[in-house]
Design an enzyme around this catalytic site. Structure first.
Site, mmCIF file in Angstrom:
data_model
loop_
_atom_site.group_PDB
_atom_site.id
_atom_site.type_symbol
_atom_site.label_atom_id
_atom_site.label_comp_id
_atom_site.label_asym_id
_atom_site.label_seq_id
_atom_site.Cartn_x
_atom_site.Cartn_y
_atom_site.Cartn_z
ATOM 1 N N LYS A 182 0.841 -1.193 0.000
ATOM 2 C CA LYS A 182 0.000 0.000 0.000
ATOM 3 C C LYS A 182 0.871 1.235 0.000
ATOM 4 C CE LYS A 182 -2.991 2.780 2.989
ATOM 5 N NZ LYS A 182 -3.625 2.917 4.306
ATOM 6 N N GLU A 227 -8.821 12.282 12.478
ATOM 7 C CA GLU A 227 -7.996 11.153 12.927
ATOM 8 C C GLU A 227 -7.127 11.521 14.127
ATOM 9 O OE1 GLU A 227 -5.204 7.583 11.154
ATOM 10 O OE2 GLU A 227 -6.191 9.003 9.819
#
Length: 420
Positions: A182, A227
């Site tokens: 990723k 976040e």
């Protein structure tokens, strides 16, 4: 004052309880705001008592050591003892060690705070040689009305739409070749502030539009991040991991379908799994009691859904919040997996310096407790009025260039609408 020498200044810090403070944003500076709030609670800073700058790969570790020195040398009078009272510094760290933008810790001259029905003012003075108490204290300013309205269009910067799609395509090829699993690729938008523009207008729009996010302003870095990188409070550590995104639906039924699609998406679940694993790996040396849910939940924001997981545990080694962000940054949610390979590919495919985008932003107290978010949904405002906003998407084997481009457009929406 700006601190760049080994000399450690002596700060005199006094926190006083005060009556109800209705709003924090009108109190802050219109061009150089300092703020950390969520759901109307948090702290605002005014002026600068001390500014610490750091750079290079060891910037966060260096900040840990320097902050301990400053805290140890300070005289703190704090009858409240709750999070955010006493000596604190607002901070913003560059994403990469080779960034041209410095990482900073800023101690304001005045901190105004509100949390859980408690209101306070903290006054910070740099003691002169021979002083044990300050000769004078900064006074609390009156709130000021917001300046005139303005609207700015943010346009593609170094990363154009077609070049971003091309970068995603190249990243997928690397992943399919087995080079990594990723990578998070970002793109930028740019604009310019009009003369005399009041940044508190942008901050107000973000705070009102995204109350469940951390709205922050530190050294020109402005945004609302969903976040939580890490929170440390009296020996407890917690974090909220976000990875996996889909747009909100047009109506209630479509919105529910979108949430279900995200929760069952193999691509997004893979992306999320990498992000959670990186946080658990980074925190496990510091806590033997980490707990997280087996299945992520869907987190609803005004413009999109995220896959989210909460992590919590008791610290077993006395680490501070700065120690933990040094261990955590960069997570797979903002870099990729494996991290070194992802960072190399980011350097190859992104045509700009991320600056503080996707770096830690938040605050730290004298005892090392603090709250830090990942600097997302944000823009950096330079002293000359130039604005650079950033948004990224996690690229995995199943990623499609157009889908990832549209995801970044969704993520740009909070900051684009706040400026526009």
């Amino acid at each position: 004052m700006t601190d760049s020498a080994p000399h450690t200044p002596r700060l005199y810090v006094e926190t006083l309880p005060v009556g109800d403070i209705r709003l924090l944003i009108p109190l802050i500076d219109s061009r150089d705001p300092l703020l950390w709030i969520r759901k109307g609670q948090g702290m605002a800073g005014i002026g600068t008592a001390l500014r610490l700058e750091f750079s290079g790969e060891s910037r966060i570790v260096d900040a840990c050591a320097r902050w301990r020195e400053v805290a140890d040398a300070a005289t703190v009078v704090n009858p409240l003892g709750s999070p955010g009272t006493g000596l604190i510094a607002f901070g913003a760290f560059a994403f990469a060690g080779d960034s041209a933008l410095p990482s900073v810790l800023i101690v304001p001259r005045l901190i105004i705070g509100k949390r859980d029905g408690q209101f306070w003012v903290t006054k910070v003075t740099v003691l002169q040689p021979g002083e044990t108490v300050p000769g004078d204290h900064p006074s609390l300013p009156a709130g000021r009305q917001l300046g005139e309205e303005y609207r700015i269009s943010l346009l593609p910067g170094a990363s154009k739409p077609d070049s971003y799609r091309d970068a995603v395509e190249k990243a997928v090829a690397h992943i399919l070749a087995g080079d990594l699993e990723k990578v998070v690729l970002a793109r930028d938008l740019v604009g310019h502030l009009p003369e005399g523009a009041d940044l508190r207008r942008v901050i107000t729009d973000l705070a009102l539009g995204y109350p469940d996010c951390w709205t922050f302003a530190v050294d020109g870095l402005i945004g609302s991040s969903p976040e939580t990188l890490v929170r440390v409070d009296h020996g407890t550590v917690s974090a909220r991991v976000l990875a996996g995104t889909i747009s909100r639906g047009r109506d209630a039924e479509a919105d529910h379908d979108q949430a279900v699609a995200l929760a069952t998406s193999a691509k997004d679940l893979d992306e999320h799994r990498f992000a959670v694993a990186s946080v658990l790996t980074a925190l496990s040396p510091h806590s033997r009691t980490l707990i997280t849910s087996e299945i992520p939940f869907t987190l609803k924001l005004p413009n999109l859904w995220h896959l989210a997981s909460d992590v919590e545990g008791a610290l077993s080694d006395g680490s501070t919040s700065l120690d933990l962000i040094a261990s955590l940054h960069p997570t797979a949610a903002v870099a990729g997996t494996p991290t070194p390979d992802a960072l190399r590919l980011i350097g190859e495919l992104e045509p700009f310096d991320r600056g503080r985008y996707a770096g830690p932003v938040g605050w730290v107290g004298a005892d090392g407790d603090g709250e830090w978010a990942v600097a997302l949904r944000c823009a950096q405002v330079a002293g000359n009025g130039d604005i650079t906003a950033y948004a990224g998407a996690g690229i995995v084997a199943e990623s499609q260039p157009e889908h990832e481009f549209l995801e970044t457009r969704m993520k740009f929406r909070p900051i684009v609408e706040a400026f526009g």
